[in-house]
Design an enzyme around this catalytic site. Structure first.
Site, PDB file in Angstrom:
ATOM      1  N   GLY A  55       0.784  -1.238   0.000  1.00 46.24           N
ATOM      2  CA  GLY A  55       0.000   0.000   0.000  1.00 46.24           C
ATOM      3  C   GLY A  55       0.802   1.267   0.000  1.00 46.24           C
ATOM      4  O   GLY A  55       0.667   2.104  -0.899  1.00 46.24           O
ATOM      5  N   GLU A 121      -6.598   4.749   2.388  1.00 46.89           N
ATOM      6  CA  GLU A 121      -6.813   3.371   2.818  1.00 46.89           C
ATOM      7  C   GLU A 121      -7.743   3.344   4.015  1.00 46.89           C
ATOM      8  O   GLU A 121      -8.141   4.397   4.543  1.00 46.89           O
ATOM      9  CB  GLU A 121      -5.464   2.704   3.151  1.00 46.89           C
ATOM     10  CG  GLU A 121      -4.555   2.566   1.939  1.00 46.89           C
ATOM     11  CD  GLU A 121      -3.271   1.835   2.232  1.00 46.89           C
ATOM     12  OE1 GLU A 121      -2.626   1.399   1.274  1.00 46.89           O
ATOM     13  OE2 GLU A 121      -2.895   1.699   3.418  1.00 46.89           O
ATOM     14  N   ASP A 210      11.108 -14.224  16.369  1.00 53.65           N
ATOM     15  CA  ASP A 210      12.434 -14.321  16.979  1.00 53.65           C
ATOM     16  C   ASP A 210      12.683 -13.189  17.975  1.00 53.65           C
ATOM     17  O   ASP A 210      13.230 -13.403  19.062  1.00 53.65           O
ATOM     18  CB  ASP A 210      13.519 -14.251  15.900  1.00 53.65           C
ATOM     19  CG  ASP A 210      13.406 -15.348  14.863  1.00 53.65           C
ATOM     20  OD1 ASP A 210      12.342 -15.982  14.778  1.00 53.65           O
ATOM     21  OD2 ASP A 210      14.382 -15.563  14.136  1.00 53.65           O
ATOM     22  N   HIS A 231      -5.247  -9.198   7.840  1.00 48.72           N
ATOM     23  CA  HIS A 231      -5.581  -8.334   6.706  1.00 48.72           C
ATOM     24  C   HIS A 231      -6.864  -8.864   6.075  1.00 48.72           C
ATOM     25  O   HIS A 231      -6.991 -10.068   5.818  1.00 48.72           O
ATOM     26  CB  HIS A 231      -4.450  -8.321   5.676  1.00 48.72           C
ATOM     27  CG  HIS A 231      -4.560  -7.169   4.729  1.00 48.72           C
ATOM     28  ND1 HIS A 231      -5.503  -7.126   3.723  1.00 48.72           N
ATOM     29  CD2 HIS A 231      -3.865  -6.015   4.635  1.00 48.72           C
ATOM     30  CE1 HIS A 231      -5.372  -5.993   3.055  1.00 48.72           C
ATOM     31  NE2 HIS A 231      -4.381  -5.297   3.592  1.00 48.72           N
ATOM     32  N   ARG A 279      -9.179  -2.011   9.680  1.00 51.57           N
ATOM     33  CA  ARG A 279      -8.995  -3.400   9.263  1.00 51.57           C
ATOM     34  C   ARG A 279      -9.693  -4.408  10.159  1.00 51.57           C
ATOM     35  O   ARG A 279     -10.202  -5.418   9.673  1.00 51.57           O
ATOM     36  CB  ARG A 279      -7.494  -3.719   9.202  1.00 51.57           C
ATOM     37  CG  ARG A 279      -6.836  -3.086   8.004  1.00 51.57           C
ATOM     38  CD  ARG A 279      -5.354  -3.359   7.984  1.00 51.57           C
ATOM     39  NE  ARG A 279      -4.768  -2.835   6.755  1.00 51.57           N
ATOM     40  CZ  ARG A 279      -3.472  -2.775   6.520  1.00 51.57           C
ATOM     41  NH1 ARG A 279      -2.621  -3.219   7.427  1.00 51.57           N
ATOM     42  NH2 ARG A 279      -3.017  -2.285   5.382  1.00 51.57           N
ATOM     43  N   HIS A 338      -1.570 -10.947   9.426  1.00 49.75           N
ATOM     44  CA  HIS A 338      -0.845  -9.902   8.718  1.00 49.75           C
ATOM     45  C   HIS A 338       0.140  -9.127   9.586  1.00 49.75           C
ATOM     46  O   HIS A 338       1.284  -8.916   9.181  1.00 49.75           O
ATOM     47  CB  HIS A 338      -1.851  -8.921   8.116  1.00 49.75           C
ATOM     48  CG  HIS A 338      -1.246  -7.803   7.328  1.00 49.75           C
ATOM     49  ND1 HIS A 338      -0.422  -8.025   6.244  1.00 49.75           N
ATOM     50  CD2 HIS A 338      -1.346  -6.450   7.463  1.00 49.75           C
ATOM     51  CE1 HIS A 338      -0.042  -6.858   5.735  1.00 49.75           C
ATOM     52  NE2 HIS A 338      -0.572  -5.897   6.459  1.00 49.75           N
TER      53      HIS A 338
END
Length: 533
Positions: A55, A121, A210, A231, A279, A338
């Site tokens: 995006g 967005e 990690d 997402h 989202r 996501h």
């Protein structure tokens, strides 16, 4: 277990663990200030979440926008858990950070009049997201930073961050030369997210939590890990697992519409901004509709977007590889793991309470994202906080350190396929107590038999990279990190008996003002995650 046999040593003023936007920005900034820097990257130059970002970068536009507006959108998306001061700090640093990246050679898309092109967005009140190559912003950012000529050790994984009375002492590293030690007074964890906890994710294979494990074992705290952002629109193919192609939110920003198999809007009546809602709202609406219809995907109708292939070349390529023409066909989509909204607790400059230990990018919890990240704020955070860490690390210049004792520990590792199935089944978009309890109990059962990470590679003559001795050992490091992260996510998700942002509990469907706070987690004396408040 015995400590690893050390086969090499070196020194640095700063060790950066991770080769994405946050890590390389910090490294470049530190090098410019005269620090000796070593960057550790598990994979190759393009094996980062940054490279796959589509995006763009959310940054305050020069017209019809303001820092206050961007802060408001971010805080609204964060569902009550953002730190407003941290949000303002990071958002306010965006224009300068982007200008610096542009001076390094990053090329962003422009309009016909030469001005930088901007799109809108989900969750944004205006068009403030800048992009490159249409939908290849991350690739352009990664290219620019890779071209900076920074000292990167590829194929190297950090096993431990060693601390002492005055903070960080060094980093234990596994490379193709075996286990080694880099003596350093400063270490930045910039390892990205934990998408490989789930069977399907937009993250690269190296997103194995990690940094969460490294920071916890070094004595740091993590927070908000229950908020895993899914997402809403990832390209759906039957049986698709592993890293899945993203269908950028910008497609909806340019006019794409979410519909179900009956052609009905998925988000109508759900949120005032419809398909451009935050989202968590859109992903939850899709999951609800799929459950109601008994389907495993919905559709994104982008046929009305003029010049789709030119605006979104990466997405067009992914679709065509799956036999879909986005200019003529509906695009099948479904949510996938996501982004980790929480992480290692830091201030807006990436500092932790442990002297010399920093975290930046997706692995960090600066207070910017709260319970749900606003679209395209991730690259923004990596640029701003990464640069600040590069400056802050100079505070440790001259601190005398040396690793004298290598940590020994017993590592717990669940089978990765089983772990991903448990997390996908019980800790995805919608959760409930029984499922979380089952996942926790199964995790305890499969890790009850302690597994030690080999300190010497098994004998092999196979030259393929995936069977190289160091690759086998890196996989073991990853499995132990994933196991610890899974336990931490499940613990936090159990404790949050409400629905907020990315965390939805079907047995507690409403937010609870008494839980409008972050839960931090540390390791107890036996190395198990525990809530610290």
């Amino acid at each position: 277990m015995s400590a690893p046999v050390i086969e090499w040593e070196s020194g640095a003023d700063l060790v950066v663990i991770g080769g994405g936007i946050a890590g390389l920005t910090a490294a470049r900034t530190a090098v410019a200030r005269g620090l000796r820097v070593v960057v550790l990257a598990k994979g190759g130059p393009l094996d980062t979440a940054t490279h796959y970002a589509q995006g763009g970068i959310a940054v305050v536009a020069p017209q019809d926008d303001s820092v206050t507006s961007h802060v408001r959108d971010t805080v609204d998306a964060g569902a009550g858990l953002c730190d407003p001061a941290a949000v303002r700090s990071v958002v306010g640093g965006g224009p300068h950070a982007v200008a610096t990246l542009t001076r390094l050679g990053a090329v962003f898309d422009t309009r016909a009049d030469g001005a930088v092109a901007r799109t809108r967005e989900g969750g944004h009140s205006t068009r403030r997201v800048i992009h490159a190559g249409g939908d290849a912003t991350g690739a352009e950012v990664q290219r620019t930073l890779n071209a900076a000529g920074l000292p990167v050790l590829f194929g190297a994984a950090a096993r431990d961050i060693v601390t002492g009375p005055n903070g960080i002492q060094g980093v234990v590293v596994l490379s193709d030369k075996g286990f080694g030690v880099v003596h350093t007074p400063a270490a930045l964890v910039a390892t990205g997210g934990l998408g490989q906890l789930y069977a399907s994710s937009t993250n690269p294979p190296g997103a194995t939590a990690d940094g969460i494990a490294l920071a916890l074992r070094a004595g740091a705290a993590v927070a908000d890990l229950e908020f895993v952002q899914f997402h809403p629109t990832v390209l759906y193919t039957p049986g698709g697992r592993g890293r899945r192609p993203l269908i950028s939110e910008a497609v909806r920003g340019e006019g794409g519409v979410l519909v179900d198999s009956d052609g009905q809007s998925v988000t109508a009546g759900v949120h005032p901004r419809g398909d451009l809602a935050p989202r968590d709202v859109v992903a939850r609406a899709i999951a609800t509709r799929m459950r109601a219809l008994g389907t495993d995907h919905v559709y994104l109708d982008a046929r009305a977007i003029t010049g789709f292939a030119q605006r979104f070349p990466t997405i067009t390529g992914s679709c065509r590889a799956a036999g879909i023409d986005p200019e003529a066909d509906l695009i099948p989509v479904a949510p996938a793991a996501h982004y980790q909204c929480g992480g290692v607790l830091t201030d807006p400059h990436g500092r932790t309470p442990i002297p010399g230990l920093y975290a930046a990018g997706e692995v960090a919890r600066t207070g910017l994202h709260g319970a749900n990240r606003l679209a395209s704020n991730s690259l923004l955070e990596g640029l701003v906080v990464g640069a600040r860490v590069g400056v802050a690390a100079a505070e440790r210049r001259g601190v005398r350190v040396r690793v004298r004792d290598i940590p020994t520990r017993v590592d717990h590792a669940a089978d990765r396929t089983l772990l991903q199935r448990l997390m996908t089944d019980h800790a995805s978009i919608v959760r409930e107590r029984a499922g979380l309890e089952e996942a926790l109990e199964r995790m305890k059962a499969v890790t009850a038999q302690r597994r030690t990470l080999r300190t010497k590679p098994a004998d092999t003559t196979d030259p393929r990279p995936e069977t190289h001795p160091s690759a086998q050992l890196i996989s073991g490091i990853e499995d132990t990190a994933l196991t610890l992260a899974a336990q931490t996510v499940l613990l936090a998700a159990m404790a949050r008996t409400e629905s907020r942002g990315c965390h939805t509990r079907s047995d507690h469907p409403d937010p609870d003002d008494l839980l409008r706070q972050s839960f931090s987690v540390r390791l107890d004396d036996d190395g198990h995650p525990m809530l610290s408040q």
